[in-house]
Design a protein around this motif. Sequence first.
Motif, PDB file in Angstrom:
ATOM      1  N   TYR A 164      57.145  64.085  61.506  1.00  0.00           N
ATOM      2  CA  TYR A 164      56.659  65.139  60.623  1.00  0.00           C
ATOM      3  C   TYR A 164      56.698  64.665  59.171  1.00  0.00           C
ATOM      4  CZ  TYR A 164      57.074  68.194  64.650  1.00  0.00           C
ATOM      5  OH  TYR A 164      56.919  68.757  65.895  1.00  0.00           O
ATOM      6  N   SER A 165      55.556  64.780  58.495  1.00  0.00           N
ATOM      7  CA  SER A 165      55.491  64.450  57.070  1.00  0.00           C
ATOM      8  C   SER A 165      56.023  65.625  56.273  1.00  0.00           C
ATOM      9  CB  SER A 165      54.042  64.154  56.664  1.00  0.00           C
ATOM     10  OG  SER A 165      53.574  62.988  57.311  1.00  0.00           O
ATOM     11  N   ILE A 166      56.818  65.325  55.246  1.00  0.00           N
ATOM     12  CA  ILE A 166      57.455  66.363  54.435  1.00  0.00           C
ATOM     13  C   ILE A 166      56.915  66.257  53.009  1.00  0.00           C
ATOM     14  CG2 ILE A 166      59.634  67.393  53.732  1.00  0.00           C
ATOM     15  CD1 ILE A 166      59.284  67.197  56.760  1.00  0.00           C
ATOM     16  N   PRO A 167      55.925  67.067  52.638  1.00  0.00           N
ATOM     17  CA  PRO A 167      55.323  66.954  51.310  1.00  0.00           C
ATOM     18  C   PRO A 167      56.281  67.302  50.174  1.00  0.00           C
ATOM     19  CG  PRO A 167      54.484  68.887  52.459  1.00  0.00           C
ATOM     20  CD  PRO A 167      55.263  68.100  53.454  1.00  0.00           C
ATOM     21  N   THR A 168      57.282  68.146  50.458  1.00  0.00           N
ATOM     22  CA  THR A 168      58.227  68.531  49.404  1.00  0.00           C
ATOM     23  C   THR A 168      59.305  67.481  49.174  1.00  0.00           C
ATOM     24  OG1 THR A 168      59.618  69.702  51.010  1.00  0.00           O
ATOM     25  CG2 THR A 168      57.899  70.978  49.895  1.00  0.00           C
ATOM     26  N   GLU A 169      59.375  66.477  50.083  1.00  0.00           N
ATOM     27  CA  GLU A 169      60.357  65.390  49.991  1.00  0.00           C
ATOM     28  C   GLU A 169      61.792  65.898  50.074  1.00  0.00           C
ATOM     29  OE1 GLU A 169      59.461  63.223  46.457  1.00  0.00           O
ATOM     30  OE2 GLU A 169      57.379  62.916  46.985  1.00  0.00           O
ATOM     31  N   LYS A 170      61.965  67.053  50.710  1.00  0.00           N
ATOM     32  CA  LYS A 170      63.303  67.624  50.863  1.00  0.00           C
ATOM     33  C   LYS A 170      63.326  68.447  52.145  1.00  0.00           C
ATOM     34  CE  LYS A 170      66.743  70.493  48.488  1.00  0.00           C
ATOM     35  NZ  LYS A 170      67.025  71.330  47.289  1.00  0.00           N
ATOM     36  N   VAL A 171      64.223  68.104  53.058  1.00  0.00           N
ATOM     37  CA  VAL A 171      64.311  68.822  54.326  1.00  0.00           C
ATOM     38  C   VAL A 171      65.717  68.659  54.887  1.00  0.00           C
ATOM     39  CG1 VAL A 171      63.500  66.827  55.672  1.00  0.00           C
ATOM     40  CG2 VAL A 171      63.201  69.135  56.589  1.00  0.00           C
ATOM     41  N   ASN A 172      66.235  69.708  55.509  1.00  0.00           N
ATOM     42  CA  ASN A 172      67.547  69.605  56.133  1.00  0.00           C
ATOM     43  C   ASN A 172      67.408  69.627  57.653  1.00  0.00           C
ATOM     44  OD1 ASN A 172      67.556  72.393  57.093  1.00  0.00           O
ATOM     45  ND2 ASN A 172      68.043  73.003  54.984  1.00  0.00           N
ATOM     46  N   LEU A 173      68.521  69.483  58.336  1.00  0.00           N
ATOM     47  CA  LEU A 173      68.505  69.329  59.792  1.00  0.00           C
ATOM     48  C   LEU A 173      67.944  70.565  60.485  1.00  0.00           C
ATOM     49  CD1 LEU A 173      69.202  67.749  62.334  1.00  0.00           C
ATOM     50  CD2 LEU A 173      71.551  68.586  62.142  1.00  0.00           C
ATOM     51  N   MET A 174      68.352  71.744  60.053  1.00  0.00           N
ATOM     52  CA  MET A 174      67.859  72.965  60.694  1.00  0.00           C
ATOM     53  C   MET A 174      66.351  73.132  60.480  1.00  0.00           C
ATOM     54  SD  MET A 174      70.689  75.970  60.382  1.00  0.00           S
ATOM     55  CE  MET A 174      72.152  75.944  61.427  1.00  0.00           C
ATOM     56  N   GLU A 175      65.888  72.784  59.287  1.00  0.00           N
ATOM     57  CA  GLU A 175      64.452  72.873  59.026  1.00  0.00           C
ATOM     58  C   GLU A 175      63.680  71.901  59.919  1.00  0.00           C
ATOM     59  OE1 GLU A 175      64.417  74.141  54.288  1.00  0.00           O
ATOM     60  OE2 GLU A 175      64.646  72.037  54.878  1.00  0.00           O
ATOM     61  N   ALA A 176      64.237  70.708  60.121  1.00  0.00           N
ATOM     62  CA  ALA A 176      63.574  69.711  60.960  1.00  0.00           C
ATOM     63  C   ALA A 176      63.470  70.194  62.402  1.00  0.00           C
ATOM     64  CB  ALA A 176      64.339  68.391  60.906  1.00  0.00           C
ATOM     65  N   ILE A 177      64.544  70.791  62.909  1.00  0.00           N
ATOM     66  CA  ILE A 177      64.513  71.315  64.280  1.00  0.00           C
ATOM     67  C   ILE A 177      63.531  72.479  64.371  1.00  0.00           C
ATOM     68  CG2 ILE A 177      65.887  72.470  66.046  1.00  0.00           C
ATOM     69  CD1 ILE A 177      68.269  70.771  65.065  1.00  0.00           C
ATOM     70  N   GLY A 178      63.450  73.282  63.294  1.00  0.00           N
ATOM     71  CA  GLY A 178      62.473  74.356  63.273  1.00  0.00           C
ATOM     72  C   GLY A 178      61.043  73.833  63.289  1.00  0.00           C
ATOM     73  N   LEU A 179      60.789  72.752  62.553  1.00  0.00           N
ATOM     74  CA  LEU A 179      59.459  72.143  62.560  1.00  0.00           C
ATOM     75  C   LEU A 179      59.076  71.678  63.965  1.00  0.00           C
ATOM     76  CD1 LEU A 179      59.507  69.954  59.311  1.00  0.00           C
ATOM     77  CD2 LEU A 179      58.028  71.924  59.761  1.00  0.00           C
ATOM     78  N   ALA A 180      60.075  71.219  64.710  1.00  0.00           N
ATOM     79  CA  ALA A 180      59.827  70.713  66.061  1.00  0.00           C
ATOM     80  C   ALA A 180      59.823  71.820  67.105  1.00  0.00           C
ATOM     81  CB  ALA A 180      60.870  69.659  66.419  1.00  0.00           C
ATOM     82  N   GLY A 181      59.816  73.070  66.674  1.00  0.00           N
ATOM     83  CA  GLY A 181      59.707  74.183  67.616  1.00  0.00           C
ATOM     84  C   GLY A 181      61.012  74.654  68.219  1.00  0.00           C
TER      85      GLY A 181
END
Length: 266
Positions: A164-181
């Motif tokens: 997943y590309s992150i345009p804001t250049e800032k992401v945490n673990l919970m957000e990453a798992i949320g991106l992955a459904g």
Amino acid sequence: MKKNLLWLLVPALLMFATTSCVTHKPVQYLEGSFDTIPLKNVQWKEPVVQPGDLISVVIYSDNASASALYNLNGSVGVANGINTGIATASNGNDTKGYLVDKDGNVTIVGVGKLLVGGKTKLQISNELMDYFKRNDLLKNPIVDVRFLNFKITVMGEVARPGSYSIPTEKVNLMEAIGLAGDFGPFARKDIVTIIREENGQRSFARLDMYDASIFASPYYQLQQNDIIIIPANKKKEAANDQMTLRYITVATSVISVTAILINLFK
């Protein structure tokens, strides 16, 4: 009589097939009570440029023509912020950037080789602005530095594994798992593994999503190119075996009913 028997057998078979589906409990996070006071401060470390990164460097100044000499493809950079992108990145933008070599260097148009590895975007920007001011090359220079390939990869027991590309250049673990459904029904949420490459070294961490102490971990805030792996629990293998058995049972039932119907209508 034969038709009545047919209409009784088919719904019964369909009901058996549909009721054989597995039901799962909802995913739980941060179980139990915990003290929020020591966890209230957000610990975020600004990412630094690593070899293999693709970065965008756009120079602005009061003189658009002068700025264009230092931008890729002669992009016009002016102080009012027109024309911010310059390269083709992995996220599909028409933005061209500088690929950081194995030694952490890039060659900036009109400037030459510049060491960017291990530096933050702000440090690179300040260094370039100081260069233009010190050499009296641009009036009121502004340098915009961005990551063009800031991405994370989520693998394993999630709904949508992938990068997943992150345009804001800032992401945490919970957000990453949320991106992955979110977690799948068979995910091991107590041993989420993070693989990180930094300064030529690879490090590993295992976080327990039931434990609120993850917020204090340096791995909770993700960095570019981090890989998150969620393993499956032991129930998945048993569930797969059970599902296979159900499929066999349903298939056997279908064959049996078909044979009965054939005999009835002969």
